[in-house]
Design an enzyme around this catalytic site. Structure first.
Site, mmCIF file in Angstrom:
data_model
loop_
_atom_site.group_PDB
_atom_site.id
_atom_site.type_symbol
_atom_site.label_atom_id
_atom_site.label_comp_id
_atom_site.label_asym_id
_atom_site.label_seq_id
_atom_site.Cartn_x
_atom_site.Cartn_y
_atom_site.Cartn_z
ATOM 1 N N GLY A 100 0.830 -1.198 0.000
ATOM 2 C CA GLY A 100 0.000 0.000 0.000
ATOM 3 C C GLY A 100 0.858 1.238 0.000
ATOM 4 O O GLY A 100 2.084 1.183 0.117
ATOM 5 N N GLY A 145 0.613 9.113 2.137
ATOM 6 C CA GLY A 145 1.374 10.336 1.991
ATOM 7 C C GLY A 145 2.777 10.206 2.534
ATOM 8 O O GLY A 145 3.608 11.080 2.320
ATOM 9 N N GLY A 197 5.113 7.622 1.871
ATOM 10 C CA GLY A 197 5.818 6.558 1.198
ATOM 11 C C GLY A 197 5.022 5.293 0.964
ATOM 12 O O GLY A 197 3.835 5.207 1.248
ATOM 13 N N ILE A 198 5.735 4.296 0.433
ATOM 14 C CA ILE A 198 5.140 3.017 0.057
ATOM 15 C C ILE A 198 5.585 1.957 1.045
ATOM 16 O O ILE A 198 6.688 2.004 1.584
ATOM 17 C CB ILE A 198 5.589 2.612 -1.356
ATOM 18 C CG1 ILE A 198 5.147 3.676 -2.358
ATOM 19 C CG2 ILE A 198 5.020 1.271 -1.765
ATOM 20 C CD1 ILE A 198 5.605 3.402 -3.759
ATOM 21 N N VAL A 199 4.713 0.960 1.265
ATOM 22 C CA VAL A 199 5.050 -0.176 2.114
ATOM 23 C C VAL A 199 5.098 -1.428 1.235
ATOM 24 O O VAL A 199 4.184 -1.684 0.454
ATOM 25 C CB VAL A 199 4.023 -0.371 3.247
ATOM 26 C CG1 VAL A 199 4.424 -1.555 4.117
ATOM 27 C CG2 VAL A 199 3.918 0.881 4.094
ATOM 28 N N ASP A 236 -1.490 9.634 15.759
ATOM 29 C CA ASP A 236 -2.131 9.364 14.473
ATOM 30 C C ASP A 236 -2.833 8.010 14.513
ATOM 31 O O ASP A 236 -2.717 7.203 13.601
ATOM 32 C CB ASP A 236 -1.088 9.384 13.348
ATOM 33 C CG ASP A 236 -1.727 9.384 11.962
ATOM 34 O OD1 ASP A 236 -2.893 9.821 11.852
ATOM 35 O OD2 ASP A 236 -1.072 8.941 11.006
#
Length: 725
Positions: A427, A430, A432-434, A548
């Site tokens: 996924g 905002g 980065g990518i995992v 968060d």
């Protein structure tokens, strides 16, 4: 004749054998002491023992009762009898009073009934704990309970006891736990209640028929902890001001009584939200919406405050206001606008993706100044990235430019293994990518790519990431290692296999199959989240704030145990620099936005985090633990209702908090707010309402009125648990 002789011989042998057995059995029983006889009488009073836990209570096989199941001895004297959750049915015999050295009696969660024999209190004056909750005992509490001067724990909850509390109970001055909830006790507090129990730590009188006033000196119970529960009784008169001076972390529940007058603005009572006082129509003043009259602080014109949870009266579906609004959803023009906007947005992002992909990743071949190229494939799509050399790395940073830094002694892989591994995009956000990365030895990791910029803040990044790496809790995702170079910053975590709580609640876009979570699993997840946040707030080295908290940041393990993720991520991304949002666009094709699961729901637009954040988070600079409390409240509402934190009601949109408040004011039944997937769990209504009550306490607008996460944990643990087969 011979046959008759043989028959007589056989009969004689049988008779003699039976007589011998009787003699042997009698001899075995005679070898028992009085305590053994008392235990055997208990066995005889048990009508059903389906699990056979009393099978070895047999004098013929062992004349030593200290070897029997559930029996503990000291110096050959029975000091403890513990048979919890054995499905025993029957009653307690008076002969239990023949255990003079008995200190602990635990028969919780069985099917025992009848009255408590007074002989028990006469014969075992040294009793320290009497735990009988979850049975069907009835009758009154024997007056000679006052003989138990060493009693520390008395838990008779979830039975059918009745009548008033005997005055003699105040002699049990060593009591630390008094739980009488969910019975039919009546009457008022015994005289001297507050002055006698100075060691009392837990007090739960909820769901009885107690009446009279709450003692004005109840604030003297300074050892109380957790939740002090007076709810669902018939207590009357004013709230004693001394309640406000109980320890700060004590949560006071006065809901659903007949209390009257202004709520004292003293001590801790000033910080309680309305959920602690609802169901008392005669109360007035802050934090209720019902103002007091100006006449000598009177109660004014009381009006019911149906803020939560018992004010869900049984109603016919046709009597519920606004029922028809649920099916209307978005207007036709609104849907058209959303579709057009989505198409334009997807096209723009697609163009950007194509440009970046052609410039940076096609073909997947690194330039001469690149040290590593990584090519990943999933379903025919290639994703790649290169780690580039950058000679601008400051030598004073004293760090290898391409170093993989382990944060756990068990990390056994190196950078080469990581880069050669198979990787799949899990996924993007905002930040980065995992990737899901599977090493050659089968170890699966989650790797988050943070940013490309920021070459001068390594020391700050190192300090922050190593502090996070020290966090160890079963409900917090573990950071195992990190990678730092001028061009790449990677965080390597444990891989959590069952996705996020958000996906588990709403399903995955594009997938038809969906297995909704049961209420049992949802409640277990909520409890796990609370435990993880309590660890961050109170036990972790730096008393962290997550800041968060949201369902997409709660990952679910193999058995759907929750693991809080992305802790400290925003700060690390800020230190790492770069523009992670654009990076995510060049790394993977844009994903279709999540769609609402029902027409009456509105999926958050923009940054979903903002809908889970406390109101003050938009203004304050320094995060507070009460931010996480608010976020947990919103998550709990999503777990209960199955709706996103923004809901569409008719033509208007509102937060889930506002929507629940509106439903409460309109006295809608629980079925109207409950996730439709939980329809089969309506028998757990009382438990669900209890969680809803906790959630509404968490989403109070004023931070000071919200409970601490430890209070939340204690409140959830004190809920009456339904049975789960």
């Amino acid at each position: 004749m011979a046959t008759l002789t043989t028959l007589l011989t056989v009969v004689t042998a049988v008779v003699l054998s039976s007589a011998a057995w009787v003699v042997l059995s009698a001899a075995a029983v005679e070898s028992l002491n009085s305590e053994g006889y008392a235990l055997l009488s208990l066995k005889q009073s048990i009508k059903e023992d389906p699990e056979g836990c009393l099978a070895n209570w047999d004098a013929s096989s062992s004349s030593d009762p200290c070897t029997w199941n559930g029996v503990t001895c000291q110096d050959l004297r029975v000091v403890s009898l513990s048979l919890p959750k054995k499905k025993l049915s029957g009653s307690l015999p008076p002969s239990l009073g023949s255990l003079p050295f008995l200190r602990h009696l635990n028969l919780r969660n069985n099917y025992l009934s009848g009255v408590l024999p007074p002989e028990l209190f006469n014969g075992a004056p040294g009793l320290q704990s009497l735990v009988l909750y979850g049975n069907s005992f009835s009758g009154s509490l024997p007056p000679n309970i006052g003989l138990l001067v060493y009693l520390q724990a008395l838990d008779l909850s979830q039975n059918s006891f009745s009548a008033t509390l005997p005055q003699s109970i105040v002699r049990c001055r060593r009591l630390r736990t008094l739980n009488l909830s969910r019975n039919n006790f009546t009457g008022s507090f015994p005289l001297g209640f507050a002055t006698s129990f100075v060691s009392l730590e837990r007090l739960d009188l909820s769901f009885n028929r107690f009446d009279g006033v709450i003692p004005p000196d109840v604030g003297n119970l300074s050892s109380l902890q957790g939740t002090v529960d007076f709810s669902h009784n018939n207590f009357s008169g004013p709230i004693p001001a001394s309640l406000g001076y109980l320890p700060e972390k004590v949560y006071i529940d006065l809901t659903y009584n007949n209390l009257t007058g202004p709520i004292p603005q003293s001590g801790g009572l000033m910080n309680r939200g309305p959920t602690a006082f609802i169901g008392n129509p005669g109360l007035c003043g802050p934090p209720l919406k019902n103002p007091c009259s100006s006449l000598a602080g009177g109660a004014g014109s009381p009006s019911p405050n149906p803020y939560l949870p018992g004010n869900y009266p049984a109603q016919n579906p046709g009597d519920v206001p606004g029922k028809g609004e649920k099916a209307r959803g978005l207007s036709k023009s609104g849907l058209v606008a959303m579709v057009v906007g989505d198409v334009i947005g997807i096209c723009l992002v697609g163009l950007l993706f194509s440009f970046c992909y052609s410039r940076l990743c096609t073909p997947c071949k690194c330039r001469d100044d690149d040290v590593y190229g990584l090519e990943k494939g999933e379903k025919g799509r290639k994703d790649c990235f290169c780690f580039r050399k950058d000679e601008s790395e400051a030598p004073s940073e004293n760090v290898e430019q391409y170093g993989l830094v382990p944060l756990d002694a068990q990390v056994a892989f190196d950078l080469d293994e990581l880069l050669k591994a198979s990787a799949f995009v899990l996924g993007k956000s905002g930040i980065g990518i995992v990737y899901k990365v599977v090493l050659e030895d089968g170890l699966t990791l989650a790797v988050r790519r943070l940013g490309e910029g920021g070459s001068q803040r390594f020391k700050e990044f190192q300090t922050e990431v190593e502090a996070i790496g020290k966090l160890r809790h079963p409900n917090v995702v573990t950071l195992r290692a990190y990678y730092w170079s001028v061009d790449e910053k990677l965080l390597i975590y444990d891989y959590i296999p069952n996705g996020s709580l958000s996906t588990a609640l709403h399903g995955k876009p594009g997938l038809v199959s969906f297995n909704p979570l049961s209420w049992f699993v949802r409640l277990r997840i909520l409890k796990g989240i609370v435990k993880g946040v309590v660890y961050l707030h109170e036990i972790s080295p730096k008393k962290y704030v997550h800041g968060d908290l949201k369902p997409s940041n709660v990952l679910l393990g193999k058995n759907f145990e929750p693991r809080i993720s992305d802790f400290g991520l925003a700060r690390l991304a800020n230190i790492a620099g770069g523009t992670p949002t654009l990076q995510s666009n060049r790394m993977t094709a844009p994903e279709k936005p999540l769609q609402p699961s029902a027409p009456s729901e509105a999926m958050p637009l923009g940054t979903p985090s903002s809908y889970y954040q406390a109101p003050e988070a938009m203004k304050a600079v320094k995060p507070s633990q009460k931010w996480d409390v608010y976020s947990f409240g919103v998550i709990s509402l999503e777990v209960i209702t199955g709706r996103y934190p923004r809901v569409q009601v008719g033509t208007s949109e509102m937060s889930s908090v506002q929507w629940i408040e509106q439903c409460i004011e309109e006295k809608k039944p629980l079925a109207d707010v409950l996730d439709p997937y939980l329809a089969e769990d309506m028998d757990k209504e009382e438990e669900i309402i209890g969680v809803l009550k906790v959630a509404m306490a968490c989403v109070q607008g004023t931070p000071e009125k919200r409970p601490s996460m430890r209070n939340v944990w204690e409140a959830l643990e004190s809920l009456p648990m339904s049975s789960y087969d």
